[in-house]
Design a protein around this motif. Structure first.
Motif, short mmCIF file in Angstrom:
data_model
loop_
_atom_site.label_atom_id
_atom_site.label_comp_id
_atom_site.label_asym_id
_atom_site.label_seq_id
_atom_site.Cartn_x
_atom_site.Cartn_y
_atom_site.Cartn_z
N ALA A 123 0.83 -1.19 -0.01
CA ALA A 123 -0.05 0.15 0.17
C ALA A 123 1.01 1.06 0.00
N GLU A 124 2.03 1.11 0.52
CA GLU A 124 2.94 2.16 0.58
C GLU A 124 3.69 2.50 -0.58
N LEU A 125 4.09 1.22 -1.20
CA LEU A 125 5.11 1.33 -2.37
C LEU A 125 4.20 1.43 -3.64
N ILE A 126 2.97 0.90 -3.78
CA ILE A 126 2.14 1.00 -4.92
C ILE A 126 0.68 1.65 -4.59
N PRO A 127 0.69 3.11 -4.19
CA PRO A 127 -0.38 3.61 -3.48
C PRO A 127 -1.80 3.31 -4.42
N SER A 128 -2.70 3.27 -4.20
CA SER A 128 -4.04 3.36 -4.69
C SER A 128 -4.44 1.81 -5.59
N GLU A 129 -3.65 0.99 -5.26
CA GLU A 129 -3.64 -0.32 -5.81
C GLU A 129 -4.41 -1.34 -4.77
N SER A 130 -5.53 -2.03 -5.22
CA SER A 130 -6.45 -2.88 -4.63
C SER A 130 -5.86 -4.54 -4.97
#
Length: 906
Positions: A123-130
């Motif tokens: 979540a920190e490295l690839i924000p906005s990904e689910s």
């Protein structure tokens, strides 16, 4: 986000977080539900040490540990890192979860709560990904250990997905596969919109584009089965077998298909080596095997996987069902063999089924029917056996071919020399020994014994033939000894031809190096020494064969080579006889006596480190003589065969090349030669007993024995050829001819040295002469030399053989790819080869022309050569052969195209 900013794994991410904390931080919570961080003990980062307290749901244990660390109520104590992991569960498939509701008071005191769960880090490295939780949990170990690959692979994955699409389990699995095989892009693992055929093509490509273990391949199979958004139908059967089993099926299917076996699926099933029914795979097998010819690397990997699991029994079963009812059919199957195991088993059957008297004919046929892909066989566990049996066939065929094309030597010394070299008769003994060396490693020992009997007979023919040639050489020398001593092809003319006639006047800037390889005969020169020299030097003149002086003994042969004169003219500056090789060389180079030490450098035994260290590197001598004893010094004690002997010489050449590389400069000239060769002796009827008399009494006084196997010193004996050199203390000499040798009556039938020299034979006397220069500019210049005829005629239904020769006119060896294709072929035949500098490479290819009376016949055979030149550029050469087909008169071609119109008339 740059690559450096991405942590390598969860541990690296934690250390970066701890290093960024403010200096007064005292209490840290690290959330690691899966317990992947292994934080027992303490953690030191940036000079600060954090004692680790693990929390798995036991409040009492944690609070007790905090009290001991000085934490009471709201008062902070010593630094503490609370490593929060999920409580242990009896269900290994359950998702690990942490519960912190009972630690609210401590959480309020914490300086930082670090979420080191994989989901939190992503979540920190690839924000906005689910991320789908179940899929992420399944691949958590893989993702957690390879965060840079996850980030980069995700970015590429998104480029292949529709904008705004939610990641599903198939996309996450594709990312996991990419992490396992980072050389393959994430996009290659997406099957979403492929048709069944495209899914199959992609699957078989991926399956052998990388090295999969059983677990990762199972993931790939699952992915191919479940991720496509189309009904797979019959293609689904391809995802059931393991990778190894599928490789065996493709291997068997290709082999049987090439051999035109009927009802292949039933035949393959009956072999009992597949472990599954191949019938469901048959509808799509040709689609898969289309890659076999187009992609050599893919084909090689399939072969490696298959042969890793095929044993000798399996191979024999396979060979047994091939439709081979005649020698011609067996040769066809051998020619098309493209795997190590098949090459070995088919060649074994050929040799095992050929009676002794027929082996000559089989070996004569071998070069033309040699497997087309033999030089590009993949390295499988059966490769050594294939190399062994084809090595024997190559070498034995060389001997049979040379003997089959033999001619009578011309009646002159120069004629015999050129005949010996041009006919490759010098290579006969060495080729027999190379064949024997391969034979000793043959896995089939019964076949080995039978072929050894044949090879012994072949070697006997070789020795008889060479013995006759030696006798004819002896007759030429006996007929006119004076002419022999003044013949322009005597080794005394080497320096005249390559130094004096070329008017070389060396200076300290453009030096002359005379390099003598003591004891090097012509086969060693051609096969071992010359190829190594041409790695660093290039020939400036054509090599030339010479005859050494008799006896072919170092004090005579080498002295004559360096003096440039026969023994009667070996005189120093004062006119007195001498055998000082340095003095005689200086006289030949016309160096004044007072300048010899300043202008001539002379070293013998250059293979010795001690001699090498004595070289004067500070002074640049215009004239330099270096003698390397690569085979002479230890020759008389050598007991191994010619293959082992030349292998030792090859090892010695490493130091020789290093020495020459450090000495010979770009502007220098190097003349290379040898003083003599040697002959291989046996304790047989060729031994001539020399009876005792007063002339042999020298040994009793402590002097060397005058009887030396190949020559006798200071004696004219009727059992050999007498050579007289006036002025030499040891003259006259009696030399043995051919393979005969001398022994004393009191030797008690002691065996001779295996290798000796000093006598009269081509093996001992033929030596090379050539001038070389240091390579200034690397050149690779390949061309198609043969076929030189550009129009060929063939009868209908007959194959068209093409003898292709690739020549390298450059000074560097080069690998190349060769394609042969008729204009009616769907795919070309491909060959891989390597041509040495100033060398040639040969292969026999076969084209099958097609004849049609009304068009569509074969008109052209194209040969395409591709290689990388010395500048790194791809070079292409073409040779087009026009094909004319003579139609058969007993065949009528029927055209069916208009039958539908005939129906209309009815």
């Amino acid at each position: 986000m740059s690559d450096d900013s991405i942590p390598q794994n969860l541990g690296d991410h934690l250390y970066r977080k701890l290093a960024a904390l403010h200096a007064n931080a005292r209490l840290i919570f690290v959330l690691d539900p899966a317990g992947r961080l292994d934080l027992m003990g303490e953690v030191t980062v940036g000079g600060r040490t954090w004692p680790v307290l693990r929390y798995e749901g036991n409040d009492l244990s944690l609070r007790t540990a905090l009290v001991h660390a000085g934490w009471t109520g709201s008062r902070p104590g010593k630094r503490a890192l609370i490593w929060v992991t999920a409580p242990r569960s009896l269900d290994p498939d359950s998702t690990p979860r942490v519960r912190l509701s009972s630690l609210t008071d401590l959480l309020t005191l914490a300086d930082e709560v670090l979420d080191l769960s994989l989901g939190g880090v992503l979540a920190e490295l690839i924000p906005s990904e689910s991320w789908p939780a179940e899929a992420l949990a399944r691949h958590e170990a893989t993702f957690a250990a390879n965060l840079p690959l996850v980030v980069a692979g995700h970015a590429e994955l998104r480029r292949h997905l529709p904008r705004g699409a939610v990641l599903d389990i198939h996309a996450v699995r594709a990312l996991a596969l990419h992490i396992g095989q980072p050389d393959l892009s994430t996009g290659e693992f997406l099957f979403h919109r492929d048709s069944p055929e495209q899914v199959l093509r992609r699957y078989v490509k991926l399956a052998w584009d990388a090295d999969w273990d059983a677990q990762s391949h199972e993931l790939l199979r699952e992915h191919a089965r479940s991720s496509p958004q189309v009904a797979l139908g019959s293609v689904a059967a391809w995802f059931e077998p393991s990778l190894e089993t599928l490789a065996i099926y493709l291997y068997v299917r290709r082999l049987l298909g090439q051999a035109r076996v009927s009802n292949i699926a039933n035949q393959a099933r009956g072999l009992g080596i597949l472990g599954f029914d191949p019938e469901p795979l048959e509808p799509w097998v040709e689609t898969v095997l289309a890659r076999w010819d187009r992609e050599p690397a893919w084909r090689a990997q399939v072969i490696v996987d298959a042969e890793d699991h095929l044993n000798e029994s399996d191979l024999q079963k396979l060979a047994a069902i091939l439709p081979v009812r005649s020698p011609a059919e067996l040769w066809t199957v051998i020619r098309e063999a493209e795997t190590p195991a098949a090459v070995y088993e088919l060649a074994r059957r050929l040799l095992d089924g050929t009676p002794g008297p027929g082996l000559d004919a089989a070996l004569e046929t071998w070069p033309a029917q040699r497997p087309q892909k033999l030089d590009a066989l993949p390295d499988t566990r059966h490769r050594a056996a294939a190399d062994t049996i084809t090595g024997f066939l190559d070498e034995a065929a060389t001997v049979v071919s040379i003997l089959g094309a033999r001619t009578e030597p011309p009646p002159s010394l120069s004629g015999i020399l050129d005949w010996y070299v041009a006919g490759r008769y010098y290579d006969l003994e060495f080729a027999c020994t190379r064949a024997a060396s391969h034979l000793r490693r043959l896995p089939d020992h019964n076949l080995e014994r039978r072929l050894q009997t044949y090879l012994d007979s072949l070697r006997g023919r070789v020795r008889a033939f060479l013995g006759e040639a030696d006798e004819q050489l002896a007759e030429q020398i006996k007929a006119n000894p004076g002419k022999y001593l003044n013949d322009p092809r005597l080794s005394t003319h080497v320096l005249w031809d390559f130094v004096r006639q070329r008017r070389l006047r060396p200076t300290s800037e453009a030096r002359l190096w005379i390099v003598v390889f003591d004891g090097m005969r012509w086969d060693t020169w051609q096969r071992v020494v010359k190829p190594r020299l041409l790695e660093l030097f290039e020939m400036k003149t054509t090599e030339k064969a010479y005859l050494s002086l008799l006896p072919s003994w170092t004090p005579i042969a080498r002295t004559g080579l360096l003096a440039g004169r026969p023994p009667t003219e070996w005189q120093g500056p004062d006119g007195r006889p001498t055998q000082d090789q340095g003095l005689l060389a200086a006289r030949f180079f016309e160096i004044p006596a007072g300048e010899r030490d300043a202008k001539l450098q002379f070293y013998s035994g250059m293979e010795s480190d001690r001699t090498y260290r004595q070289l004067d590197r500070d002074h640049r001598y215009p004239w330099n003589v270096l003698i390397f004893n690569i085979s002479d010094d230890g020759l008389h004690q050598e007991r191994s065969d010619l293959v082992a002997l030349n292998a030792k010489i090859k090892t010695q050449l490493d130091d020789v090349m290093q020495t020459l590389s450090g000495l010979v400069g770009p502007g220098d000239t190097m003349v290379v030669s040898s003083d003599h060769g040697f002959v291989e002796l046996e304790n047989d009827d060729n031994g001539i007993t020399i009876q005792e008399d007063e002339r042999l009494a020298r040994q009793a006084t402590g002097e060397p024995d005058p009887v030396r196997f190949r020559y006798i010193v200071s004696m004219a004996h009727p059992k050999g050829f007498v050579v007289e050199h006036r002025g030499l203390r040891d003259s006259p000499f009696t030399v043995a001819i051919g393979r005969r040798w001398f022994r004393r009556a009191d030797s008690r039938n002691r065996a001779p040295d295996r290798y000796a020299h000093g006598g009269l034979s081509l093996a001992e006397m033929v030596v090379p002469g050539v001038s070389l220069r240091r390579i200034a500019e690397k050149r690779i210049e390949l061309d198609i030399l043969e076929p030189s005829v550009r129009t060929l005629t063939v009868r209908e239904d007959e194959s068209l053989p093409l003898n292709i020769v690739v020549e390298n006119r450059g000074n560097q060896s080069a690998e190349f790819a060769l394609e042969v294709q008729a204009d009616t072929d769907a795919w070309p035949q491909t060959f891989q080869g390597k041509a040495d500098s100033m060398g040639r490479w040969q292969v026999n290819a076969t084209v099958q022309p097609v004849y049609k009376e009304r068009g569509g016949s074969t008109k052209l055979a194209k040969i395409t050569l591709r290689y990388i030149d010395a500048r790194g550029r791809t070079a292409v050469r073409h040779a087009d052969i026009s094909v004319e087909i003579i139609a058969r008169r007993d065949r009528v071609e029927i055209e069916f195209a208009g039958l539908d119109e005939l129906d209309d008339l009815g």
